[in-house]
Design an enzyme around this catalytic site. Structure first.
Site, PDB file in Angstrom:
ATOM      1  N   LEU A 134       0.831  -1.196   0.000  1.00 12.83           N
ATOM      2  CA  LEU A 134       0.000   0.000   0.000  1.00 12.83           C
ATOM      3  C   LEU A 134       0.870   1.251   0.000  1.00 12.83           C
ATOM      4  O   LEU A 134       0.544   2.250  -0.652  1.00 12.83           O
ATOM      5  CB  LEU A 134      -0.931   0.006   1.214  1.00 12.83           C
ATOM      6  CG  LEU A 134      -1.778   1.275   1.351  1.00 12.83           C
ATOM      7  CD1 LEU A 134      -2.764   1.406   0.198  1.00 12.83           C
ATOM      8  CD2 LEU A 134      -2.504   1.308   2.679  1.00 12.83           C
ATOM      9  N   TYR A 135       1.977   1.223   0.751  1.00 15.04           N
ATOM     10  CA  TYR A 135       2.894   2.362   0.746  1.00 15.04           C
ATOM     11  C   TYR A 135       3.288   2.720  -0.681  1.00 15.04           C
ATOM     12  O   TYR A 135       3.202   3.880  -1.106  1.00 15.04           O
ATOM     13  CB  TYR A 135       4.132   2.036   1.570  1.00 15.04           C
ATOM     14  CG  TYR A 135       5.281   2.987   1.351  1.00 15.04           C
ATOM     15  CD1 TYR A 135       5.176   4.331   1.698  1.00 15.04           C
ATOM     16  CD2 TYR A 135       6.489   2.555   0.790  1.00 15.04           C
ATOM     17  CE1 TYR A 135       6.229   5.221   1.494  1.00 15.04           C
ATOM     18  CE2 TYR A 135       7.540   3.432   0.589  1.00 15.04           C
ATOM     19  CZ  TYR A 135       7.405   4.761   0.937  1.00 15.04           C
ATOM     20  OH  TYR A 135       8.441   5.628   0.727  1.00 15.04           O
ATOM     21  N   ALA A 136       3.713   1.713  -1.459  1.00 11.42           N
ATOM     22  CA  ALA A 136       4.102   1.961  -2.845  1.00 11.42           C
ATOM     23  C   ALA A 136       2.931   2.479  -3.665  1.00 11.42           C
ATOM     24  O   ALA A 136       3.088   3.390  -4.495  1.00 11.42           O
ATOM     25  CB  ALA A 136       4.661   0.687  -3.461  1.00 11.42           C
TER      26      ALA A 136
END
Length: 326
Positions: free
Chosen positions: A158-160
């Protein structure tokens, strides 16, 4: 000369960028929410170290959350000489995005939009914005150097995904409103004043306290470790060379020399005089096995190349660690 807004000013990279801008005589407006993702005392110590050497009036700090768009817009309106932005504030870390997903959309999507809107509403006064993206946008790959034209529609975390969203939003705003925007995909930044959630910090702390270090994927990881001073020089080089109005560029900024994680461990063992106790772990969800930056575009457009090898950078980090922690 105008002033520069630096978001994430109390963060690892942000504090180093603020220090470099102040050293060359710039006025810096720092923004950070001092989130407790890791100990805010470290963030306050970065700020204290930075402001202790800054000329009077050269640095102004505002504790604000990027997702509070009204507060961010008000700050950007209230600074009439603000003409550049280094947007480095974000919720970082792949693994914590599994635990606190909404923190990532708040900081990295809504927060990014706050900055874009502030720049748009400046009606041309803010002439260039450089923002932080990440090597994580490339997903799980082991097929050689990552190039800016490679596909980034398969993020592994999700960060990416939030960082891919930031790049897409920037492209749209540059096209719609004629903004000058530059995104920098950072590759595994390390060095003094670093982040306590990063491997080199975790390993150093564990080794000195006699605890085992956790090696995910049983240590079979390769990272393009990039020393923070090299990153700072790249950020400033990009900031000083805006694209034309309506231009949005994205660059890799890394060491372009991927190193096995076990090499980092071996160097730390030598520098610390401690043999690491190793705990082999499976691959963590969201992690990627390798990162490798092709930085030829940064060299072509800005004359930038990294100069710090891993041993030199880790030596400087360990020296800082001993001075900071005693």
């Amino acid at each position: 000369m105008g002033s520069v807004l630096v978001t994430g000013a109390a963060g690892f990279i942000g504090a180093h960028v603020c220090r470099a801008l102040l050293a060359r005589g710039e006025r810096v407006i720092g923004l950070d929410n001092l989130t407790p993702y890791y100990d805010p005392a470290l963030k306050r110590a970065r700020l204290a170290a930075m402001t202790g050497t800054a000329p009077s009036g050269a640095f102004a700090f505002h504790q604000l959350d990027l997702s509070d768009h009204e507060a961010v817009l008000a700050l950007m309106r209230a600074e009439p000489d603000l003409d550049r932005v280094a947007h480095l504030g974000a919720q970082a870390g792949v693994r914590w995005s599994l635990e606190a997903p909404f923190a990532y959309t708040a900081a990295n999507v809504t927060g990014h939009l706050s900055i874009l809107e502030g720049v748009r509403r400046s009606e041309g006064r803010i002439r260039h914005t450089v923002y932080a993206s990440t090597s994580s946008v490339y997903g799980s790959r082991t097929d050689g150097a990552f190039r800016e034209e490679d596909r980034v529609d398969r993020p592994a975390s999700l960060y990416a995904a939030t960082k891919v969203a930031g790049e897409a939003m920037s492209h749209a705003y540059a096209s719609l409103y004629g903004l000058s925007l530059t995104g920098l995909r950072f590759f595994t930044v390390y060095g003094p004043w670093g982040r306590p959630d990063m491997a080199y910090w975790l390993f150093t702390d564990a080794m000195l306290k006699g605890r085992p270090i956790r090696l995910f994927n049983e240590g079979r990881m390769v990272r393009d470790f990039t020393y923070v001073d090299d990153i700072v020089l790249g950020v400033l080089a990009a900031l000083d060379h805006p694209p034309e109005a309506g231009g949005h560029r994205v660059y890799n900024i890394g060491n372009s020399r991927p190193e096995p994680l076990l090499d980092l461990v071996a160097i730390l063992e030598e520098l610390l005089g401690v043999e690491a106790r190793r705990e082999l772990m499976p691959m963590q969800p969201g992690d990627v096995p390798a990162t490798f930056a092709d930085v030829s575009a940064m060299e072509r457009d800005f004359g930038w190349r990294p100069t710090t090898d891993l041993r030199t950078g880790l030596t400087r980090f360990v020296t800082w660690w001993r001075g900071y922690f005693g």
